[in-house]
Design an enzyme around this catalytic site. Structure first.
Site, mmCIF file in Angstrom:
data_model
loop_
_atom_site.group_PDB
_atom_site.id
_atom_site.type_symbol
_atom_site.label_atom_id
_atom_site.label_comp_id
_atom_site.label_asym_id
_atom_site.label_seq_id
_atom_site.Cartn_x
_atom_site.Cartn_y
_atom_site.Cartn_z
ATOM 1 N N GLU A 160 -4.633 -8.769 2.895
ATOM 2 C CA GLU A 160 -4.628 -9.001 2.133
ATOM 3 C C GLU A 160 -3.616 -9.978 1.253
ATOM 4 O O GLU A 160 -4.249 -10.605 0.415
ATOM 5 C CB GLU A 160 -3.124 -8.308 1.724
ATOM 6 C CG GLU A 160 -2.650 -6.617 2.412
ATOM 7 C CD GLU A 160 -0.951 -6.507 2.477
ATOM 8 O OE1 GLU A 160 -0.143 -6.513 1.831
ATOM 9 O OE2 GLU A 160 -0.952 -5.254 2.418
ATOM 10 N N ASN A 202 -7.946 -7.869 7.357
ATOM 11 C CA ASN A 202 -7.337 -6.255 6.542
ATOM 12 C C ASN A 202 -6.525 -6.484 5.836
ATOM 13 O O ASN A 202 -6.530 -7.674 5.048
ATOM 14 C CB ASN A 202 -6.472 -6.003 7.955
ATOM 15 C CG ASN A 202 -5.374 -5.262 7.928
ATOM 16 O OD1 ASN A 202 -6.029 -3.957 8.262
ATOM 17 N ND2 ASN A 202 -3.976 -4.635 7.762
ATOM 18 N N HIS A 238 -3.728 3.567 2.866
ATOM 19 C CA HIS A 238 -2.768 4.177 2.910
ATOM 20 C C HIS A 238 -3.083 4.786 1.303
ATOM 21 O O HIS A 238 -2.500 4.891 0.144
ATOM 22 C CB HIS A 238 -1.725 3.622 2.450
ATOM 23 C CG HIS A 238 -0.719 2.258 3.390
ATOM 24 N ND1 HIS A 238 -0.282 2.512 3.809
ATOM 25 C CD2 HIS A 238 -1.731 0.767 3.199
ATOM 26 C CE1 HIS A 238 -0.002 1.623 5.200
ATOM 27 N NE2 HIS A 238 -0.503 0.240 4.515
ATOM 28 N N GLU A 265 -3.874 1.733 9.253
ATOM 29 C CA GLU A 265 -2.727 1.613 8.884
ATOM 30 C C GLU A 265 -2.591 3.451 8.230
ATOM 31 O O GLU A 265 -1.411 3.014 7.178
ATOM 32 C CB GLU A 265 -2.000 0.974 7.734
ATOM 33 C CG GLU A 265 -2.155 -0.431 8.831
ATOM 34 C CD GLU A 265 -1.758 -1.689 6.900
ATOM 35 O OE1 GLU A 265 -0.832 -2.092 6.083
ATOM 36 O OE2 GLU A 265 -1.345 -2.817 7.337
ATOM 37 N N ASP A 267 -1.569 6.648 6.562
ATOM 38 C CA ASP A 267 -0.221 7.886 5.649
ATOM 39 C C ASP A 267 -0.989 8.395 4.983
ATOM 40 O O ASP A 267 -2.120 7.734 4.047
ATOM 41 C CB ASP A 267 1.175 6.677 5.672
ATOM 42 C CG ASP A 267 0.473 5.211 5.389
ATOM 43 O OD1 ASP A 267 0.224 5.608 4.335
ATOM 44 O OD2 ASP A 267 1.293 4.621 5.356
HETATM 45 O O1 G2I Z 1 3.728 -2.585 3.117
HETATM 46 C C1 G2I Z 1 3.106 -1.462 3.983
HETATM 47 C C2 G2I Z 1 2.578 -2.223 4.315
HETATM 48 C C3 G2I Z 1 1.231 -2.592 4.237
HETATM 49 N N1 G2I Z 1 0.286 -3.380 4.850
HETATM 50 C C4 G2I Z 1 0.607 -4.499 5.617
HETATM 51 C C5 G2I Z 1 2.121 -4.081 6.023
HETATM 52 O O2 G2I Z 1 2.527 -4.581 7.337
HETATM 53 C C6 G2I Z 1 2.927 -3.173 5.166
HETATM 54 O O3 G2I Z 1 4.149 -3.486 6.243
HETATM 55 C C7 G2I Z 1 4.994 -3.043 5.840
HETATM 56 C C8 G2I Z 1 6.408 -1.989 7.317
HETATM 57 O O4 G2I Z 1 6.210 -0.591 7.148
HETATM 58 C C9 G2I Z 1 7.851 -1.798 5.973
HETATM 59 O O5 G2I Z 1 9.059 -2.082 6.907
HETATM 60 O O6 G2I Z 1 5.155 -3.745 5.936
HETATM 61 C C10 G2I Z 1 6.894 -4.334 5.146
HETATM 62 C C11 G2I Z 1 7.185 -5.134 4.917
HETATM 63 O O7 G2I Z 1 6.878 -5.897 5.768
HETATM 64 C C12 G2I Z 1 8.219 -3.868 5.731
HETATM 65 O O8 G2I Z 1 9.062 -3.523 5.624
HETATM 66 C C13 G2I Z 1 10.669 -4.378 5.219
HETATM 67 C C14 G2I Z 1 10.869 -4.709 4.395
HETATM 68 O O9 G2I Z 1 10.930 -5.377 3.264
HETATM 69 C C15 G2I Z 1 12.499 -5.618 4.858
HETATM 70 O O10 G2I Z 1 13.533 -5.988 3.944
HETATM 71 C C16 G2I Z 1 12.748 -4.850 6.300
HETATM 72 O O11 G2I Z 1 13.845 -5.763 6.430
HETATM 73 O O12 G2I Z 1 10.913 -4.268 7.172
HETATM 74 C C17 G2I Z 1 11.859 -5.195 7.231
HETATM 75 C C18 G2I Z 1 12.436 -4.511 8.718
HETATM 76 O O13 G2I Z 1 12.654 -2.857 8.721
#
Ligand code: G2I
Length: 464
Positions: A160, A202, A238, A265, A267
């Site tokens: 990104e 990515n 997404h 990714e 969905d």
């Molecule tokens: O935002 C969706 C995806 C967009 N592309 C890059 C991916 O890495 C991203 O994934 C999401 C995860 O699905 C989430 O699970 O990225 C977020 C940010 O890293 C993730 O959220 C984080 C929360 O922000 C945190 O507060 C939390 O501690 O998930 C963490 C673990 O649950």
């Protein structure tokens, strides 16, 4: 039965034709009847993957689906910068190692996500800038890719980095502010650390031909033309309630740059169109011979970061949704990739993987001399990363060489944005083909990683 034999013959004939024509891959039309996502994808030479949240590996409904349906996994969060280097120079691989162990025990390949991203940086990195951040970032790439060396099929080296909207430009971030070459520097460092991994860029909002995807396309084209080691581009996908009509054409134009492409990714917003959109994405991937796999961002609706969008292929109970069946059918109806023997397969990086070296330096024509070099160090017990700044004197440079004498016991293990001669004692670093020519006062940066102590190094620069 007859039908099957005819199809098999078609595959053989097409494959032979492709070899004769010197092509690396071709698509051949075959119907098949796999009954799981991974089997149907594998029949067509692809993988089908899921993002895995570490804590879900103790949920038996989840794990049953994961192992039955998916032959590739990616850490949803566990390999991000904040997870792997919570304090500078102190690495934590607990979650990543657990996922790799799960994958190895269940015949799944691993996508690494993500070495560098403007989000999910640990606090200490968010607070850094300039050459200190550049050093820290290069060290991060080197350390993490080295730790997982040989275990990762493909790395999202950079995630990104482009802006949304119509600019087609890089996104502003602390990483971008270290210099526009931060992305290629990261790719060189990742290649040096894990030469067997495919290295990917990515991003999201790249679901058709638009300003953002075109900005990325131009970067990939530039990288390929200059020999920057990039192998693949991930399209996060997404998606909402419609699929862009040029989704496939966009994948194809990247594939035509000689990179693999993957849906990384996936969905999709629930509602009437969900199954069709999932199928449309799957068909698009199947129709592009360099589209080597699809990953959904989670397993069941209730595992998804999209919460109430119900954006995935399984209900929380584990039941398959209509979208599941539409994806399976699209996989089964799709053409197969027939890789030629000279193309490394998706799971085994072969001897044709490009070497971990930077491109050969051009021989600079003789010219006026004059440059200076300074080094900044990021050290930890037993190792260091050195970032070197080369500044051209008043006459500019056509090329440069920097000599550094290492302390006894130290040795250079990786170099980026320069070519090293030797690894111990006095090591000479020469410019690579894109950073030798500097105007008066202009600065080039390169770096190297070493074992032992790097304390007290004094670089000397000569220009040509
Ligand atoms: O935002 C969706 C995806 C967009 N592309 C890059 C991916 O890495 C991203 O994934 C999401 C995860 O699905 C989430 O699970 O990225 C977020 C940010 O890293 C993730 O959220 C984080 C929360 O922000 C945190 O507060 C939390 O501690 O998930 C963490 C673990 O649950």
């Amino acid at each position: 039965m007859n039908h099957k034999r005819v199809l098999r013959l078609a595959v053989t004939v097409a494959a032979t034709g492709a070899l004769a024509a010197g092509m690396t891959m071709t698509l051949t039309s075959t119907a098949s009847a796999g009954t799981t996502l991974k089997a149907s994808a594998a029949e067509k030479g692809r993988y089908f993957g899921a993002a895995v949240a570490g804590q879900k590996l103790s949920d038996s409904t989840y794990v049953t689906i994961l192992n039955r349906e998916f032959n590739s996994v990616v850490a949803e969060n566990d390999m991000k910068w904040d997870a792997t280097e919570p304090q500078q120079g102190r690495f934590n691989y607990t979650g990543g190692d657990r996922l790799v162990a799960h994958a190895q025990a269940n015949g799944q390949s691993v996508r690494g996500h993500a070495l560098l991203w403007y989000q999910q940086q640990p606090g200490w990195a968010r607070d850094m800038s300039g050459s200190a951040l550049r050093s820290a970032m290069m060290n991060h790439v080197t350390q993490v890719a080295t730790h997982f060396r040989g275990k990762i099929h493909s790395w999202d080296v950079v995630n990104e980095a482009f802006a949304d909207g119509n600019s087609g430009a890089r996104r502003d971030s602390n990483l971008q502010r270290t210099g526009n070459d931060w992305i290629e520097a990261a790719f060189y460092a990742a290649r040096a650390a894990d030469p067997g991994a495919k290295l990917c860029y990515n991003d999201y909002n790249t679901d058709g031909i638009n300003a953002k995807s075109t900005g990325i396309y131009n970067m990939v084209r530039d990288f390929k033309s200059r020999g920057v080691p990039i192998d693949c581009v991930g399209f996060q996908s997404h998606l909402g309630t419609s699929l862009s009509s040029d989704y496939q054409a966009n994948l194809q134009r990247f594939a035509d740059l000689d990179v693999d492409v993957q849906i990384t990714e996936l969905d999709v917003m629930s509602g009437g169109n969900q199954a069709n959109i999932f199928a449309g994405v799957t068909r698009a991937c199947m129709n592009v011979s360099r589209c080597t796999g699809i990953t959904t961002w989670g397993v069941r609706d209730c595992d998804s970061w999209r919460g109430s969008d119900n954006a995935l292929l399984f209900e929380c109970s584990g039941n398959k949704k209509a979208a599941y069946t539409s994806v399976l059918n699209a996989l089964n109806a799709g053409p197969a990739i027939t890789p030629s023997p000279t193309t490394p397969g998706p799971t085994t990086p072969g001897p044709t993987t490009p070497p971990p070296t930077t491109p050969p330096p051009t021989t600079p024509p003789p010219g006026p001399e004059g440059c200076t070099a300074s080094v900044s160090l990021n050290s930890w017990t037993g190792g260091f990363v050195a970032s070197v700044k080369v500044t051209a004197g008043s006459a500019g440079t056509n090329g440069w060489n920097v000599s550094v004498t290492l302390p006894g016991g130290a040795s250079v293990t990786n170099t980026w944005s320069a070519t090293a001669s030797g690894s111990t004692g006095t090591v000479r670093f020469a410019n690579v083909n894109y950073n030798g020519r500097l105007a008066a006062g202009q600065v080039a940066e390169f770096g190297f990683q070493g074992t032992g102590s790097g304390a007290g190094m004094t670089p000397t620069c000569t220009a040509s």
